[in-house]
Each structure stands twice: as C-alpha cells, then as structure tokens.
Design a protein around this motif. Structure first.
Motif, mmCIF file in Angstrom:
data_model
loop_
_atom_site.group_PDB
_atom_site.id
_atom_site.type_symbol
_atom_site.label_atom_id
_atom_site.label_comp_id
_atom_site.label_asym_id
_atom_site.label_seq_id
_atom_site.Cartn_x
_atom_site.Cartn_y
_atom_site.Cartn_z
ATOM 1 N N ALA A 602 0.835 -1.204 0.000
ATOM 2 C CA ALA A 602 0.000 0.000 0.000
ATOM 3 C C ALA A 602 0.871 1.257 0.000
ATOM 4 C CB ALA A 602 -0.909 -0.005 1.229
ATOM 5 N N LYS A 603 2.000 1.179 0.665
ATOM 6 C CA LYS A 603 2.851 2.362 0.789
ATOM 7 C C LYS A 603 3.732 2.590 -0.441
ATOM 8 C CE LYS A 603 5.709 4.539 4.348
ATOM 9 N NZ LYS A 603 6.453 4.283 5.578
ATOM 10 N N TYR A 604 4.336 1.511 -0.935
ATOM 11 C CA TYR A 604 5.331 1.669 -2.009
ATOM 12 C C TYR A 604 4.959 0.968 -3.316
ATOM 13 C CZ TYR A 604 8.292 2.791 2.021
ATOM 14 O OH TYR A 604 8.813 3.327 3.156
ATOM 15 N N GLY A 605 4.025 0.024 -3.253
ATOM 16 C CA GLY A 605 3.713 -0.774 -4.431
ATOM 17 C C GLY A 605 4.470 -2.089 -4.427
ATOM 18 N N ALA A 606 3.929 -3.042 -5.180
ATOM 19 C CA ALA A 606 4.496 -4.387 -5.209
ATOM 20 C C ALA A 606 5.894 -4.396 -5.820
ATOM 21 C CB ALA A 606 3.577 -5.327 -5.991
ATOM 22 N N ASP A 607 6.102 -3.616 -6.857
ATOM 23 C CA ASP A 607 7.409 -3.621 -7.520
ATOM 24 C C ASP A 607 8.522 -3.230 -6.561
ATOM 25 O OD1 ASP A 607 6.603 -4.507 -10.016
ATOM 26 O OD2 ASP A 607 6.203 -2.498 -10.785
ATOM 27 N N THR A 608 8.254 -2.236 -5.739
ATOM 28 C CA THR A 608 9.264 -1.799 -4.769
ATOM 29 C C THR A 608 9.560 -2.909 -3.768
ATOM 30 O OG1 THR A 608 8.719 0.548 -4.954
ATOM 31 C CG2 THR A 608 9.725 -0.171 -2.901
ATOM 32 N N ARG A 730 13.647 -3.039 -19.946
ATOM 33 C CA ARG A 730 13.496 -4.465 -20.252
ATOM 34 C C ARG A 730 14.254 -5.355 -19.272
ATOM 35 N NH1 ARG A 730 14.489 -5.436 -26.476
ATOM 36 N NH2 ARG A 730 14.108 -7.583 -25.784
ATOM 37 N N LEU A 731 15.427 -4.905 -18.840
ATOM 38 C CA LEU A 731 16.195 -5.717 -17.892
ATOM 39 C C LEU A 731 15.498 -5.765 -16.537
ATOM 40 C CD1 LEU A 731 19.849 -4.593 -18.722
ATOM 41 C CD2 LEU A 731 18.737 -6.739 -19.342
ATOM 42 N N LEU A 732 14.786 -4.699 -16.257
ATOM 43 C CA LEU A 732 14.103 -4.602 -14.971
ATOM 44 C C LEU A 732 12.845 -5.474 -14.927
ATOM 45 C CD1 LEU A 732 14.514 -2.952 -12.381
ATOM 46 C CD2 LEU A 732 13.091 -1.156 -13.380
ATOM 47 N N TYR A 733 12.332 -5.777 -16.105
ATOM 48 C CA TYR A 733 11.022 -6.426 -16.194
ATOM 49 C C TYR A 733 10.813 -7.677 -15.326
ATOM 50 C CZ TYR A 733 7.765 -9.856 -17.978
ATOM 51 O OH TYR A 733 6.849 -10.858 -18.036
ATOM 52 N N PRO A 734 11.695 -8.672 -15.332
ATOM 53 C CA PRO A 734 11.389 -9.868 -14.515
ATOM 54 C C PRO A 734 11.272 -9.538 -13.031
ATOM 55 C CG PRO A 734 13.277 -10.267 -15.954
ATOM 56 C CD PRO A 734 12.988 -8.798 -16.015
ATOM 57 N N MET A 735 11.964 -8.517 -12.615
ATOM 58 C CA MET A 735 11.998 -8.195 -11.189
ATOM 59 C C MET A 735 10.903 -7.224 -10.779
ATOM 60 S SD MET A 735 16.129 -8.196 -10.875
ATOM 61 C CE MET A 735 16.619 -7.768 -12.524
ATOM 62 N N ALA A 736 10.650 -6.240 -11.641
ATOM 63 C CA ALA A 736 9.600 -5.253 -11.359
ATOM 64 C C ALA A 736 8.707 -5.160 -12.592
ATOM 65 C CB ALA A 736 10.223 -3.910 -11.022
ATOM 66 N N PRO A 737 7.821 -6.125 -12.755
ATOM 67 C CA PRO A 737 7.106 -6.232 -14.036
ATOM 68 C C PRO A 737 6.100 -5.117 -14.305
ATOM 69 C CG PRO A 737 6.315 -7.889 -12.491
ATOM 70 C CD PRO A 737 7.492 -7.223 -11.840
ATOM 71 N N HIS A 738 5.444 -4.589 -13.260
ATOM 72 C CA HIS A 738 4.385 -3.607 -13.539
ATOM 73 C C HIS A 738 4.950 -2.320 -14.095
ATOM 74 C CE1 HIS A 738 3.168 -6.128 -10.053
ATOM 75 N NE2 HIS A 738 1.997 -6.191 -10.654
#
Length: 830
Positions: A602-608, A730-738
């Motif tokens: 809720a505070k930072y988002g799932a990706d964080t 693109r490199l970030l995608y698997p880790m922070a997909p949204h």
RNA sequence: GCCUGGGUGGCGGAAUAGGUAGACGCAUUGGACUUAAAAUCCAAUGGGCCGCAAGGCCCGUGCGGGUUCGAGUCCCGCCCCGGGCACCA
C-alpha cells in the motif's frame, strides 16, 4: 507536465491486463523446451508474510526470465490446506476448519495477486479437496498391497498439546515442531510408510544431486539417514536364559573385538529384565531398569552424559578368545538402534571408557597407534583412531582398517555373525489422531480384519458435520455416520479407521498434480507428467531440508515403483532462500517485529517490495528487513520512472526507426554508454542464470546512473539514449514487471514485455571497449593506462614502461621480470 | 564430538578462473534549489600519516604462518559465529 510514479494505479492496470489476456496460462508444446519452476506452496494460515513474498518473488523472476528465454514455463501455485491450525481455530473460535481454510485461501490469493506473480491460476490445487486426496488414498492402498504401508504398535512421539502422534522428523529437540510442547513417548498403534526400504536409494541419489542442491541440505539428509556399515556378532551366553543362547550385538569396529571387557544391554531390551533372575543382582537390576525407563528422553540425555549401569551377574563368552565377559545394563545403550546390545571396548570407545572407569572394569588395548605405546593405566581417553592390531590372536600385526575386513570375513566363515548396514532413519509414521486431514481408507472388520476400501468407493470423504470440543480424542471417532460402515469384503458391520494422514503426504506429490490438476482418471495424466516433470527449479525455505524434501523424494520413488511414472527424483535443482528477519530475529508475533506485506504494498507498491527483496541480500542468506532499505528501492524505481519521462520527448525527436548507428560514427560519450548497455545486458543475464538477483539489480542501478549522467547531443546520441533507456526497462522487467510494462508502453511499444524475448548482448560492442591496464611494480598498483582492446603484449609493455609514474618507481633499479596478464595488468618486478 | 555454511567499512553487501578490495544501496556530513520543509540534484565518506595545494605514502578482508611477481580468493595451523545431527556402538 510530468506524470509521477503511481504504483497503485499502474499495478492494478497491468494485473487486470495480464488476467484478461490469460498470459500466464500454459499448455504442453513438445516442440519447445519446458521449464518447471516451483516454489513451496503455502499453508493457508490467513495472511502471507515476508518469507512468502521473498520466496515467491524469487520464483517469479525465474519464471519470467525463463519465459523470455523461450521456454514453455510451468509456474503453478496451490494450497497445503490440511493441518492443525484450522482445527485449533475450530476449537477456539467455533469456525469450521473447512470454512476457515477456504476463507484464508481467498484472502491470501488476493494478496498474492497484488504482488503480480505470474502464476497459471487455472492449475491451482487445494489439498483438502476430496478430488485431490482421493488419489493419495488410492496410493495408500497400493502401498498397503506391496507392504510399503503397514500398521504396527510402537513407541511413538506424542504431542500432548496437539493430541497427536508425530513422525521422528517432526520432533525437534524433544519438542513438537509446530507448537513446541515437550513430546512424550507413548506405546500406540499406527500406520507407517516404509521409507527405510528406500534408505539406500535416497542416499545414492544424494551423490547425484551434488551441485544441483545446496551442500548443506544434502549433508543434513545424509546425516538424517545415518548409514553405518558394520557387523552383527553373536556372543554365546554362559547359560541359557529365557530360551536365548546368545546375545547379538552390532558394531562398526570389529577390529576391536579382542578388547571387549564387558557387554551392555539397553534397559528396554527384553532380556534385560530376566538376565539377573534368581541371582542376587535381580532386585538392583529391576530397580535400575525401572528408574531409567521412567525418565523422559530429555532427562536421559541431559544428565550431563553420565554413564550409569548395573551388573546383571550374567556372563557371555567372547567367541574370538573364549574370554568370560560380564553383562551389564547401561543407560547409554538405545533399543531403537542396532540390536539394543553392544560389545564394550573401553580402550577404543569413549563411552565404554567412561563407563569402565566409573565401575572399575578392565581396559584392554588392542589397537596401538603407530610409533606409540598405549598403556591402560595412563589413558585419559579412549583411543578411537586406526592403528595396528595387538593382542588379537591371528589378527595381531594387521593395520586396523585391513583387520576390520579380515575379522568380518572370519565371522561370516564361522557363521557367528554377518555383515550389517544400519540406518538411523526410521519408518515414516503417518497416523494422526486429528480431524483435518485425509482419512486413511481402511475398514476394520471382526471377521476379515484390516480391509482396504475398494477403489470404487474412494474417496473416503471427511465428514463435515463434526463437533470440535477440544476435549481430546480424535473428533472423527465420535462421528457415528462415519465410523459405522459395512465391511467391503463380507458386508457385516465394520468400523472405519479414524486416524487421518500426516499432511506431509499431501505435499509429497502436489508438484505432480499441477501437470494435470483436473485429471479424474488417476493421480495425474502420465503424458503430461512426462512433459513437465521433474521440477527444474524448486525454491523454498531451508526449514524443509529434511521433512518435506525427504518425504517427497521417497514418495516419488514409490510412485515410480508402482508404475505410475518414471521419475527417480522430483526436484532437479533446489534453491533454499534465507529467512526474512528484523532486528536480528525472525519476524514473529511474540517479538512484535512483523512487517506486513500488505502495508508495504500500500505504501510503495508491489514492484518496490519485490526489488527490495531481491536487492537487500543474496538469496541463500537471511535478509534483514530495513525500513530505510525499502525507501532506497522505491527511490530507485522513481528514478527509473523520471528518466523515462525526461527522455521521452528527446527520444521521440530522434525518430522511431533509426537503426543503431555504427560504433565508429558515435561520439566518445555515446560509444562508452552503448558499450555499458551491452555489458549490463551480459551482467544481468549472467546474474539471473545464477540467481544473483542482488547484483543484477545493482548492475541496472549502475546503468541508470550512467544514463542519468549522459548528455545527448545530436540525433545519433538520441538513438543511443533510447536504446539505453529501453534496456533499463526491459532488464528490470522480470523483477519489477508492472512499472516495466507501463514504461515500455509509454515508450510507444504495443507488445507486452511478457511475450518479448530476452535481450541479447553484442559481443563485438562489448569487446570494443577500451581496456584499463593496471600497472604494478612489485605487486603494488602504481598506475593505470587505457589501451586499445587489441593491443598485444609488447604494446602493453611499452605503454607500461613509458608511464611517467612507473618510470619514477623503476628508475635505477634492475628489472627482474615483467608479467603481463592479457586485458588486465602488467607487473614489473625490480 | 561429527557434519555443514560463514567471518570484508558505521550497516546490507560486491569482487564470476589468483590480478585495481570496498561495486550498488543504506546511513552520515556538506552544498544547490526553496521564505521554509519535504522531495530532488551535486559532492564527500575504510583507517593512519605528509602537504598551503595539486598530490603522495603506509596499513587494511577474524588470527598466525606458507605458496606466488601478485592472496579476500590457494595450502597448513588456530579463533569466533550460525545451522543440522548426536549416548547411533
């Protein structure tokens, strides 16, 4: 106007898109290589905790990365839904276990979805569903038919608080693994799986799992199985007692058999009570036995290793030298291992030594260390190492390692003993005197005895109309409608088994069920299992190193031997992630140091949350939760967001379809950045392959820093800027997909990153980087010089010697040696 | 006791095949922007020493030895911490 990073909105948007397009659903495709990545499924306790988040984030990165690498990826999830907490909730709060469980599942499912994990939800498996446990009931019967399941009365571990039997694997430090109550020993009937039949194979495969499973997990399993190779020897009794003419012992040290000066029996041994019968020692012996048996396991071990015993007055004969050997009962001999009788060689066994000192028994040296002479009077400890056999009849003079084998051969040739392998592993007790588990499909009939429920009557469903009083006893045994049943064989009145199966039975095959979750003709569809199994990468906590991971290995082998599949091992590779801790301790209610994943999302988002989980620590190690640390992860994603938005307009100006300009035509700054982009692609790819997510994130951060410093100038620079920015996304995608999907879209791309193949790095670009050659003098770094990547050794040497700083260090000195390490350094030795 | 994993700045950690120790992040300090704060950006940040400065020197990966041109990394001997097993004969 700049649009700021709003994770809540973005994450919801992309989760809906993924969901609608069913992008994570997979089916078999023989033309493509499969990859099965699996995280240990959760127990539906109510809410997910940070440990889950870490586990499932790791699995999700692997799944997304492998998908991008072109694999058909199976990435399922389900619920380990049977278990005691549900039943306790029923007792405490009057809510039915089924209701409690399904409510929790619904809640936790929502939480998992909010984290954006790429599960194929159509394969969700819930183990408390009759369509699931039906098949393990069937397998139970197949196992019964083959003697792999059996019932026996034995001394079992009883948890008085959970009011059920526990398997050996579920007792830790004499306490219940779940509620930590002290475990009692109790004589009871129960069902067992014959895991000991598989001891040798389980051990064998440990060797083959090397480098695929963590060393310490393999070591723990090896330890647990506890194989020891030795020999059983009969020592004739001086006089027949209770029909017995000899005592059979087990030893791993037959080379010391000439040093036996007494024998010891476990107090639980059936002969212990009768050896002294009619002798003056009788009363003392019975008292001793009674006293020791009255002690709990803890008491017996915790008495500071004090060796206690009592002489029985009986003797036996050492078959090797005809010596008369007194027989004792001793508290340090355990009935469950070997034969419950040991030969005691105080000179060469520390426990025997202590016992002999306590009771004034002779110490006879039969192994001499090389170049040394042991004397019983001066010995402070037993000598347990190998040496030369002495005072050992025809074996004297042999090295003990060779003598060991010779003695065994002698024993076998004379027929008073045999080679024997013992295991520490015991059969798996699966009976639980509780309600919320899969019923054991057995009917007891006065006429027919133990009758398995026929396949056509399966599943034996758990009745739902049950009262939970918490007053003890299995709730099932009080359900008349369940207990009373017709004998399937003769039709007369029978009674159902009211024990349920250990929940570890369900988790021993769920990974197979995912291959065909709705299959109704058997446990699984053989063809589909053939395609998907084994699990290529299994991920979970180290706490299951023995329990679940050993049971699942065993059960898979059983299914293979029942002809249901041809798997030897279920999990090809295993990754054990560390715990999530805070302030140096595991997160727990009692310590009040729990961080709730929902609050963080809720505070930072799932990706964080995901990025922090991956970045804060290498996967195998414990991760220390840090409120500042997650801020850092959030800052990082915000910087990525801003970079894309700041660059967007300039990138657009550069035109869409400009090809990457040739390296030669680029300015120095662009050239350097492009090389950096490709080096980063290589680094992140290598890191993901090795599950080094922390350094993968770090590499992307470095690239971000470099791009932020980049000052594009002209059209070609803009193209490089675009390439760099897109690479980061693109490199970030698997880790922070949204955030990646959102930014990718905002950069004008219609296709989703879910389907986009992984980036490739360009060998030529990476290779064209100038190299920094370090110049050492006598091993100390004194200077460095930039060189063309294809400079040869001579050129590098030249450059080194013409370096001003180096000159001052070597001036007037004799040069002894020059070492050139290609592409790395020069060391000048003076 | 046996089996395992580990010990690197103030902290989490990096160094992939013996080759620039401390990447990246956190924290801290200083500066810019602001009326101010937050946010953001810039800079410094292992220890000691020399120098007005540019810069330079020495020490440093648990401890002690060794191998090597060169050791966080390899070898020998220790110490400490975590995890597993344990009167298992």
């Amino acid at each position: 106007m700049e649009v700021s990073y709003d994770p809540q909105w973005i994450e919801q948007k992309w989760q809906e898109i993924w969901n609608e397009k069913r992008v994570y659903e997979v089916s078999e495709d023989p033309s493509r290589e499969k990859y099965y990545v699996l995280e240990m499924f959760p127990y539906p306790s109510g809410r997910i905790h940070m440990g889950h988040v870490r586990n499932y984030t790791i699995g999700d990165v692997v799944a997304r990365y492998k998908r991008a690498m072109g694999f058909k990826v199976l990435h399922p999830i389900g619920w380990d839904a049977f278990g005691l907490p549900a039943e306790n909730a029923a007792i405490e709060r009057g809510i039915h276990p089924a209701k409690w469980t399904y409510q929790n599942i619904a809640q936790m499912k929502e939480q998992l979805k909010r984290l954006g994990f790429s599960y194929d939800w159509t394969r969700e498996v819930t183990t408390c569903d009759p369509s699931y446990y039906k098949w393990e009931q069937m397998v139970f019967i197949r196992m019964l038919e083959r003697g792999l399941a059996y019932k026996k009365a034995s001394v079992v571990n009883w948890c008085p608080s959970c009011e059920t039997v526990l398997a050996n694997e579920q007792v830790e430090d004499e306490r219940c693994w779940r509620c930590k109550s002290e475990v009692e020993q109790k004589e009871m009937e129960g069902w067992f799986f014959k895991i000991t039949d598989y001891a040798e194979e389980l051990l064998d495969w440990i060797e083959k799992l090397k480098d695929r499973w963590p060393e310490r997990v393999l070591a723990m399993q090896k330890n647990w199985i506890g194989k020891s190779t030795g020999v059983e020897i009969d020592f004739p009794l001086e006089e027949e007692i209770d029909g017995e003419t000899s005592l059979r012992i087990f030893t791993t040290r037959p080379d010391t058999v000439f040093g036996v000066t007494f024998m010891s029996l476990a107090p639980e041994h059936p002969l212990s009570e009768v050896l002294a019968k009619g002798k003056p020692q009788d009363k003392g012996v019975l008292e001793f036995i009674h006293r020791v048996r009255g002690q709990t396991g803890i008491e017996r071990v915790s008495e500071e290793a004090k060796k206690e015993g009592v002489f029985t007055g009986a003797y036996c004969i050492n078959p090797f030298n005809g010596e008369r050997v007194p027989i004792y009962i001793a508290n340090f001999v355990v009935m469950e291992y070997g034969t419950g009788v040991i030969m005691c060689v105080p000179a060469h066994d520390q426990r025997d030594f202590e016992f002999a000192k306590e009771y004034g028994l002779p110490i006879k040296v039969v192994i001499q260390p090389e170049g040394q002479e042991l004397n019983p009077e001066d010995m402070k400890n037993a000598y347990e190492e190998p040496g030369i056999m002495v005072d050992s009849g025809e074996f004297s003079g042999l090295p003990s390692e060779i003598g060991k084998e010779k003695v065994i051969e002698y024993i076998e040739s004379k027929g008073f003993g045999k080679r024997q392998i013992n295991y520490r592993l015991r059969d798996w007790g699966i009976s639980r005197q509780r309600y919320w588990g899969a019923p054991i499909p057995i009917v007891y009939c006065e006429g027919c005895g133990v009758v398995p429920v026929p396949d056509k009557d399966l599943p034996v469903e758990l009745p739902l109309d049950v009262e939970f009083t918490g007053k003890g006893g299995s709730p099932l045994s009080k359900v008349e409608g369940f207990v009373r049943v017709m004998c399937p064989k003769c039709g007369r009145d029978g009674k159902r088994e009211t024990d349920t199966m250990d929940t570890f039975v369900e988790s021993s095959w769920y990974f197979l069920r995912y291959a065909s979750p709705d299959y109704d003709k058997g446990m699984f569809d053989g063809e589909k299992v053939k395609y998907w199994l084994p699990v290529d990468q299994y991920i979970g906590g180290i706490e299951h190193a023995i329990l679940h991971l050993l049971y699942a290995r065993f059960y898979t082998k059983v299914l293979r031997d029942l002809g249901m599949c041809d798997l030897d091992e279920p999990f090809l590779n295993l990754l054990t992630q560390g715990m999530v801790i805070k302030d140096g301790a595991k997160m727990s209610k009692s310590l009040g140091n729990i961080v709730d994943p929902d609050d963080m999302i809720a505070k930072y988002g799932a990706d964080t949350v995901r990025i922090f989980m991956l970045f804060a620590s290498p996967v195998q190690k414990d991760l220390d939760w840090s409120d500042e640390g997650i801020e850092g992860a959030y800052r990082f994603l915000n910087r990525v967001w801003r970079l894309v938005y700041d660059s967007r307009k300039r990138i657009a100006d550069s035109g869409k379809n400009v090809e990457t300009p040739l390296m030669e035509s680029l300015g120095a700054q662009s050239r350097e950045l492009l090389i950096r982009v490709h080096k980063t692609i290589k680094k992140v790819t290598d890191d993901l392959e090795r599950f080094q997510f922390n350094t993968a994130v770090a590499a992307i951060m470095e690239l971000l820093n470099a791009v932020s410093r980049f000052e594009p100038n002209g059209c070609e620079d803009m193209v490089i800027l675009r390439e760099s920015v897109e690479a980061i996304v693109r490199l970030l995608y698997p880790m922070a997909p949204h955030i990646s999907e959102e930014l990718w879209e905002s950069l004008g791309h219609a296709e989703s990153l879910v389907d986009k193949p992984w980036m490739e790095w360009d060998r030529e670009i990476v290779g064209s980087a100038e190299m920094t050659i370090v110049i050492q003098v006598n091993g100390k770094v004194r200077s460095q010089v930039l060189m063309d990547p294809d400079s040869d050794e001579e050129e590098i040497k030249q450059a080194a010697f013409s370096d001003e700083r180096v000159k001052s260090y070597i001036a007037g000195k004799e040069i002894k040696r020059v070492i050139v390490v290609p592409k790395k350094l020069v060391n000048i030795v003076v």
